[in-house]
Structure formats: structure tokens, C-alpha cells
Design a protein around this motif. Structure first.
Motif, mmCIF file in Angstrom:
data_model
loop_
_atom_site.group_PDB
_atom_site.id
_atom_site.type_symbol
_atom_site.label_atom_id
_atom_site.label_comp_id
_atom_site.label_asym_id
_atom_site.label_seq_id
_atom_site.Cartn_x
_atom_site.Cartn_y
_atom_site.Cartn_z
ATOM 1 N N SER A 1 -14.022 5.355 28.638
ATOM 2 C CA SER A 1 -13.786 5.202 27.213
ATOM 3 C C SER A 1 -12.746 4.105 26.964
ATOM 4 C CB SER A 1 -13.304 6.517 26.618
ATOM 5 O OG SER A 1 -12.107 6.928 27.181
ATOM 6 N N ALA A 2 -12.774 3.581 25.745
ATOM 7 C CA ALA A 2 -11.852 2.509 25.384
ATOM 8 C C ALA A 2 -10.407 2.999 25.438
ATOM 9 C CB ALA A 2 -12.173 2.010 23.974
ATOM 10 N N VAL A 3 -9.526 2.099 25.821
ATOM 11 C CA VAL A 3 -8.090 2.399 25.810
ATOM 12 C C VAL A 3 -7.498 1.778 24.557
ATOM 13 C CG1 VAL A 3 -5.888 2.107 26.989
ATOM 14 C CG2 VAL A 3 -7.976 2.501 28.321
ATOM 15 N N ILE A 4 -6.832 2.600 23.764
ATOM 16 C CA ILE A 4 -6.336 2.189 22.458
ATOM 17 C C ILE A 4 -4.816 2.269 22.442
ATOM 18 C CG2 ILE A 4 -6.490 2.591 19.973
ATOM 19 C CD1 ILE A 4 -9.033 4.322 20.664
ATOM 20 N N ASP A 26 -8.872 -2.221 24.326
ATOM 21 C CA ASP A 26 -9.043 -3.045 25.528
ATOM 22 C C ASP A 26 -10.470 -3.534 25.714
ATOM 23 O OD1 ASP A 26 -9.427 -0.614 28.249
ATOM 24 O OD2 ASP A 26 -10.281 -0.675 26.233
ATOM 25 N N SER A 27 -11.364 -3.214 24.779
ATOM 26 C CA SER A 27 -12.739 -3.686 24.850
ATOM 27 C C SER A 27 -13.280 -3.842 23.431
ATOM 28 C CB SER A 27 -13.606 -2.708 25.644
ATOM 29 O OG SER A 27 -13.580 -1.432 25.030
ATOM 30 N N GLN A 28 -14.350 -4.580 23.312
ATOM 31 C CA GLN A 28 -14.935 -4.768 21.990
ATOM 32 C C GLN A 28 -15.612 -3.476 21.536
ATOM 33 O OE1 GLN A 28 -17.509 -8.194 22.144
ATOM 34 N NE2 GLN A 28 -15.812 -9.637 22.085
ATOM 35 N N VAL A 29 -15.364 -3.093 20.310
ATOM 36 C CA VAL A 29 -15.923 -1.859 19.767
ATOM 37 C C VAL A 29 -16.650 -2.164 18.469
ATOM 38 C CG1 VAL A 29 -14.214 -0.345 20.841
ATOM 39 C CG2 VAL A 29 -13.749 -1.311 18.575
ATOM 40 N N THR A 30 -17.604 -1.314 18.141
ATOM 41 C CA THR A 30 -18.403 -1.584 16.949
ATOM 42 C C THR A 30 -17.683 -1.186 15.674
ATOM 43 O OG1 THR A 30 -19.488 0.557 17.202
ATOM 44 C CG2 THR A 30 -20.587 -1.331 18.175
ATOM 45 N N SER A 94 -8.843 4.823 15.166
ATOM 46 C CA SER A 94 -9.861 5.342 16.062
ATOM 47 C C SER A 94 -10.983 4.324 16.170
ATOM 48 C CB SER A 94 -10.397 6.693 15.592
ATOM 49 O OG SER A 94 -11.263 6.523 14.481
ATOM 50 N N VAL A 95 -11.764 4.439 17.231
ATOM 51 C CA VAL A 95 -12.844 3.475 17.459
ATOM 52 C C VAL A 95 -14.110 4.200 17.862
ATOM 53 C CG1 VAL A 95 -11.156 1.760 18.209
ATOM 54 C CG2 VAL A 95 -12.406 3.067 19.918
ATOM 55 N N VAL A 96 -15.210 3.568 17.558
ATOM 56 C CA VAL A 96 -16.515 3.960 18.089
ATOM 57 C C VAL A 96 -16.979 2.819 18.971
ATOM 58 C CG1 VAL A 96 -18.922 4.441 17.535
ATOM 59 C CG2 VAL A 96 -17.105 5.423 16.147
ATOM 60 N N ASP A 102 -21.913 8.102 18.971
ATOM 61 C CA ASP A 102 -21.065 8.109 17.784
ATOM 62 C C ASP A 102 -19.680 8.645 18.087
ATOM 63 O OD1 ASP A 102 -23.918 9.190 15.903
ATOM 64 O OD2 ASP A 102 -23.112 7.172 16.126
ATOM 65 N N THR A 103 -19.371 8.850 19.345
ATOM 66 C CA THR A 103 -18.095 9.460 19.706
ATOM 67 C C THR A 103 -16.936 8.581 19.287
ATOM 68 O OG1 THR A 103 -19.180 10.413 21.625
ATOM 69 C CG2 THR A 103 -16.782 10.434 21.606
ATOM 70 N N GLN A 104 -15.954 9.192 18.657
ATOM 71 C CA GLN A 104 -14.747 8.474 18.248
ATOM 72 C C GLN A 104 -13.596 8.798 19.199
ATOM 73 O OE1 GLN A 104 -13.354 8.398 14.236
ATOM 74 N NE2 GLN A 104 -15.390 8.200 13.354
ATOM 75 N N TYR A 105 -12.851 7.761 19.520
ATOM 76 C CA TYR A 105 -11.659 7.901 20.349
ATOM 77 C C TYR A 105 -10.452 7.445 19.545
ATOM 78 C CZ TYR A 105 -15.102 8.374 24.040
ATOM 79 O OH TYR A 105 -16.163 8.806 24.796
ATOM 80 N N PHE A 106 -9.346 8.153 19.762
ATOM 81 C CA PHE A 106 -8.168 7.919 18.932
ATOM 82 C C PHE A 106 -7.052 7.235 19.705
ATOM 83 C CE2 PHE A 106 -8.964 10.095 14.941
ATOM 84 C CZ PHE A 106 -10.097 10.820 15.248
#
Lengths: 115, 110
Positions: A1-4, A26-30, A94-96, A102-106
Motif C-alpha cells: 500500500s502507498a506510504v503517506i 510515495d507513489s502516484q494515486v488516483t 487519504s488516498v485511493v 476502492d480501498t482508502q489509506y490514511f
């Protein structure tokens, strides 16, 4: 998962001033979102940060109070303008990631106290 | 009526107990259901993610969705002190918006 990551992690501000919170992925997110978590309450969506265009605000939130930028797919800022003690809260981005989920990470959140 | 209702607790259990956390919701259009764990002074961390009715198990955690009753549950078996946190249920609505419960604060006592 993305690191925020978020900056600052916390701040104490005077009434009437403004604070800009940064969110870096740390990565491109939609999709990127900004939430507020007031003490004892559930998370409330402030707005969707749109890359290259104006953010989409939820009912009760306006651009003049919470201007948002998203210049690229890995970065966004939220400004809390003309602050009052009622703005004291935790602000989270948060990011998807996309790719069919559709999972969101905070992010870890920014704890804001307005005196 | 709130979109999502969750008992805020607090809930205290002895180590090793089975924990049951619950949420009810009002919008029958919700299809995706999540549980987040939030440690003190940290952002919410996705714990479980389920689609539609049924059960999903991951280690000591089981997520259960009953769409007919608009009721979701999270069960924690053999609870540990490290499980002490606030647990938030969340559901995805239209336009990818997440609707959160207020969170239940859980303390597992050694």
C-alpha cells in the motif's frame, strides 16, 4: 500500500491565522481526500482533491475556508484559513491507489490546536 | 438519522476474550464495508475490507456483514493488549465517499 506522510504532525496556532498542511504519497494515486476528525466524532470528509483542477467540497465546507491544491498525483495541500478554536481538530489526508480497488489509506494526521 | 451508527464504548475486556464490535447503517446502497483500527495519535489503518453480505476471516479477525439487517460486525478472537485501539467501521457510498462510524474505543487488559 502507498506510504503517506503529512506535515506538520501537529501545530498550535493563533486565532485568525492560516495553516497549510501537506500530504505526500510515495507513489502516484488516483484519488486524494481530506478529512477532519473532531474530538469524539467520526471522520468527516472535507473535499476530494482533484489533480489539476478545483477540489470538490462536501456540504458545509467551502473553498475560501479550506483551499486545497493538488499539483500532481503524489502531493496535495489543505489550508485552514482564518482559524478559530472550532477548527481545532485532526486533519487527515487519504488516498485511493486505483488499479481496481476502492480501498482508502490514511496519512498519520495533523493535530491542530487553535487558541 | 446518521448514515452509520456505532456504539462509542469504551469497551474493556480481559486478555484472551472474544471482542464483538458492531455498526448499523441506514443506506441500503452501501456495498463495501471496512473496519479501521486507529491507535492513539495515529491515522486510521485499514483492518478488514468486505463486499456485500457474508463473513471474511483474517487471522484472529472476522468481519461479518448482514445487508438484510443493515448490520456489520467485527470479531476479535484471543484479544491481546496490542489490540487496544479505537475501531471504526466505514462504508463506501456514491462517488467513493466513505461514511464512518464514530469509533469504539477498546481496551484489552493484561
Amino acid at each position: 500500500s502507498a506510504v503517506i506522510s503529512q506535515k506538520p504532525s501537529r501545530d498550535i496556532c493563533q486565532r485568525g491565522t492560516s495553516l497549510t498542511i501537506q500530504c505526500q504519497v510515495d507513489s502516484q494515486v488516483t484519488m486524494m481526500f481530506w478529512y477532519r476528525q473532531q474530538p469524539g466524532q467520526s471522520l468527516t470528509l472535507i473535499a476530494t482533491a482533484n489533480q489539476g483542477s478545483e477540489a470538490t467540497y462536501e456540504s458545509g465546507f467551502v473553498i475560501d475556508k479550506f483551499p486545497i491544491s493538488r499539483p500532481n498525483l503524489t502531493f496535495s495541500t489543505l489550508t485552514v484559513s482564518n482559524m478559530s478554536p472550532e477548527d481545532s481538530s485532526i486533519y487527515l489526508c487519504s488516498v485511493v491507489e486505483g488499479g481496481g480497488t476502492d480501498t482508502q489509506y490514511f496519512g498519520p494526521g495533523t493535530r491542530l490546536t487553535v487558541l | 438519522q446518521k448514515e452509520v451508527e456505532q456504539d462509542p464504548g469504551p469497551l474493556s475486556v480481559p486478555e484472551g476474550a472474544i471482542v464483538s464490535l458492531n455498526c448499523t447503517y441506514s443506506n441500503s446502497a452501501f456495498q463495501y464495508f471496512m473496519w479501521y483500527r486507529q491507535y492513539s495519535r495515529k491515522g486510521p489503518e485499514l483492518l478488514m475490507y468486505t463486499y456485500s453480505s457474508g463473513n471474511k476471516e483474517d487471522g484472529r479477525f472476522t468481519a461479518q456483514v448482514d445487508k438484510s439487517s443493515k448490520y456489520i460486525s467485527l470479531f476479535i478472537r484471543d484479544s491481546q493488549p496490542s489490540d487496544s485501539a479505537t475501531y471504526l467501521c466505514a462504508m463506501i457510498g456514491v462517488a467513493n465517499n466513505l461514511f464512518f462510524g464514530t469509533g469504539t474505543r477498546l481496551t484489552v487488559i493484561p
